[in-house]
Design an enzyme around this catalytic site. Structure first.
Site, mmCIF file in Angstrom:
data_model
loop_
_atom_site.group_PDB
_atom_site.id
_atom_site.type_symbol
_atom_site.label_atom_id
_atom_site.label_comp_id
_atom_site.label_asym_id
_atom_site.label_seq_id
_atom_site.Cartn_x
_atom_site.Cartn_y
_atom_site.Cartn_z
ATOM 1 N N ASP A 89 0.845 -1.197 0.000
ATOM 2 C CA ASP A 89 0.000 0.000 0.000
ATOM 3 C C ASP A 89 0.878 1.244 0.000
ATOM 4 O O ASP A 89 2.038 1.217 0.451
ATOM 5 C CB ASP A 89 -0.948 0.010 1.192
ATOM 6 C CG ASP A 89 -0.224 0.071 2.536
ATOM 7 O OD1 ASP A 89 0.702 -0.750 2.742
ATOM 8 O OD2 ASP A 89 -0.570 0.939 3.373
ATOM 9 N N GLU A 154 -0.015 -0.737 5.829
ATOM 10 C CA GLU A 154 1.036 -0.132 6.653
ATOM 11 C C GLU A 154 0.830 1.365 6.803
ATOM 12 O O GLU A 154 1.090 1.935 7.863
ATOM 13 C CB GLU A 154 2.403 -0.428 6.045
ATOM 14 C CG GLU A 154 3.580 -0.085 6.952
ATOM 15 C CD GLU A 154 4.019 1.380 6.888
ATOM 16 O OE1 GLU A 154 4.704 1.838 7.818
ATOM 17 O OE2 GLU A 154 3.660 2.055 5.895
#
Length: 454
Positions: A89, A154
């Site tokens: 991500d 994250e």
């Protein structure tokens, strides 16, 4: 190897270019947890890439962000295990950021690679896969088991990561070393080896003082949401930056003298540099270098991310705003628990007379510091000297935030971070970038780390 030689190697090495093609595709996929876009598609693409590389891959979609576990097995019966932690991500790349080229398009120019996620963190995935393939071409089978764990949240406090780690703990526990997502070459050109992250708790604050905005002629008679919230927030911090919340410092794990010595020696940061880089218009809160380092690496801080209240349009609108909102965070250090800190702040606001402030918890994760004397980490530090002629900088923690505590609590493995970034990689900002030379060095470093387990 000079820069021209590195550029030639980068352009002509087929394995490197194969994975640059993968990186190009990864950058082109806006996998943004905060916006709920591209996660499944990117995770599925990574599964294909990892399987093609020869890994046994599990793609688990049990929770909001799919999780990948990819294993490259060594034929050695007594082979140790290395874990690479990464994430697919990325941060948004919205119109408020200036980009020289489109953010979701890998642009290679003048010895750099540009694109959202090229440093944080997709470029690290492709560099490490490149190293594995190049090692196998040169030496045959791997001397060490390698496991990638790749999450997709994250940038949003690693939502659900602890559930994935618990689910696969039996596969992951007992590893010799975990190599963290990323790292940098500092402003002296030294490879940084770091072993920790700060934690964080984020929350929203809101005040509603009336059902409608009120004519400002009543400003001397009626309190507004704006003033109430400003005064409430001001009551939580003094002019030096110290947090004025009862008990908040009691759980802080103080740095050892060895940890302070490491940051004194290796943290490439001073007050004049901060003033120059950010063109500061306000004075720093810390008066001395030791204060700067201790505060940055080892103490919590309370920060206002944003404020919103009242009229912001053209001209004048004479009102007392009925609503005011703020987004806040506390950067945590080891020992501090996010939900406990959140509750302490709620309680302090009531004690200070601001019971009308409504707080909403949003995200939280704890801080962590590695033991930089662990044998597996000392091995990394020793190897780094071969690839960092300017020296190696060893830091027990960074000032940034990540889920290192979650990972260590689940797996109890030594953790070290190093990577392909540099001080102006602009993670989370416009023109995120890495140097091609540093990308190549990371490939060689990972190859040598694998070789050290022969």
């Amino acid at each position: 190897m000079g820069l021209l030689d590195k550029q030639k190697k980068f352009e002509e090495d087929t394995v490197i270019q194969d994975y640059v093609t993968v990186l190009r595709e990864l950058v082109a996929r806006p996998s943004i947890f905060a916006q709920g876009t591209g996660l499944k598609e990117t995770a599925s693409y990574l599964k294909e890439v990892l399987q093609k590389a020869g890994a046994q891959v599990t793609l688990d979609e049990s929770y909001a962000a799919p999780f990948l576990l990819a294993s490259f097995a060594s034929p050695k019966a007594d082979a140790k295990t290395l874990i690479f932690y990464n994430h697919y991500d990325v941060q948004p790349a919205d119109a408020d950021q200036a980009w020289t080229s489109p953010p979701f398009q890998l642009d290679i120019r003048d010895g750099y690679m540009y694109g959202r996620g090229v440093d944080d963190d997709k470029g690290h995935i492709t560099a490490r896969l490149t190293a594995i393939e190049k090692y196998r071409q040169a030496h045959g089978e791997l001397p060490v088991n390698i496991i990638f764990i790749i999450e997709g949240a994250e940038e949003s406090a690693s939502v659900d990561l602890e559930k994935y780690l618990a689910k696969y703990r039996s596969t992951l526990v007992g590893a010799d070393l975990l190599v963290w997502e990323q790292g940098i070459f500092n402003q002296k050109g030294q490879m940084e080896i770091t072993g920790g992250t700060k934690g964080i708790v984020t929350f929203d604050a809101s005040v509603k003082s009336a059902n409608v905005d009120i004519h400002s002629k009543f400003g001397g008679n009626i309190d507004s949401s704006s003033w109430y919230l400003i005064n409430a927030l001001s009551s939580l911090r003094d002019a030096s930056g110290k947090i004025l919340v009862e008990g908040i410092y009691e759980d802080v794990v103080e740095p050892t003298e060895h940890e302070m010595d490491l940051v004194r020696q290796h943290a490439q940061l001073d007050q004049s540099h901060l003033q120059e880089v950010y063109e500061l218009g306000l004075p720093l809160l810390t008066a001395h270098q030791d204060d700067l380092l201790k505060t940055l690496f080892f103490e919590p801080s309370l920060n206002i991310q944003g404020l919103q209240t009242g009229y912001q349009g053209q001209g004048v609108k004479t009102i007392l705003p009925a609503e005011a909102r703020a987004k806040l965070e506390v950067r945590l250090v080891p020992g501090m628990k996010p939900k406990k800190v959140f509750q302490q702040i709620q309680d302090q606001l009531v004690r200070n007379g601001f019971d009308q402030v409504q707080l909403t918890y949003t995200l939280g994760e704890e801080g962590y510091r590695s033991d930089m004397t662990a044998p597996a980490i000392l091995n990394v530090i020793d190897l780094a000297g071969q690839f960092s002629p300017a020296g190696v900088a060893v830091l027990p923690t960074t000032a940034g935030t990540g889920p290192m505590h979650q990972v260590f609590e689940a797996l109890e493995v030594p953790i070290a971070a190093f990577g392909i970034g540099h001080p102006n990689s602009r993670d989370h900002g416009g023109d995120e970038n890495v140097k091609i030379a540093d990308y190549l060095t990371h490939i060689e470093m990972i190859k040598e780390l694998m070789k050290s387990y022969e």
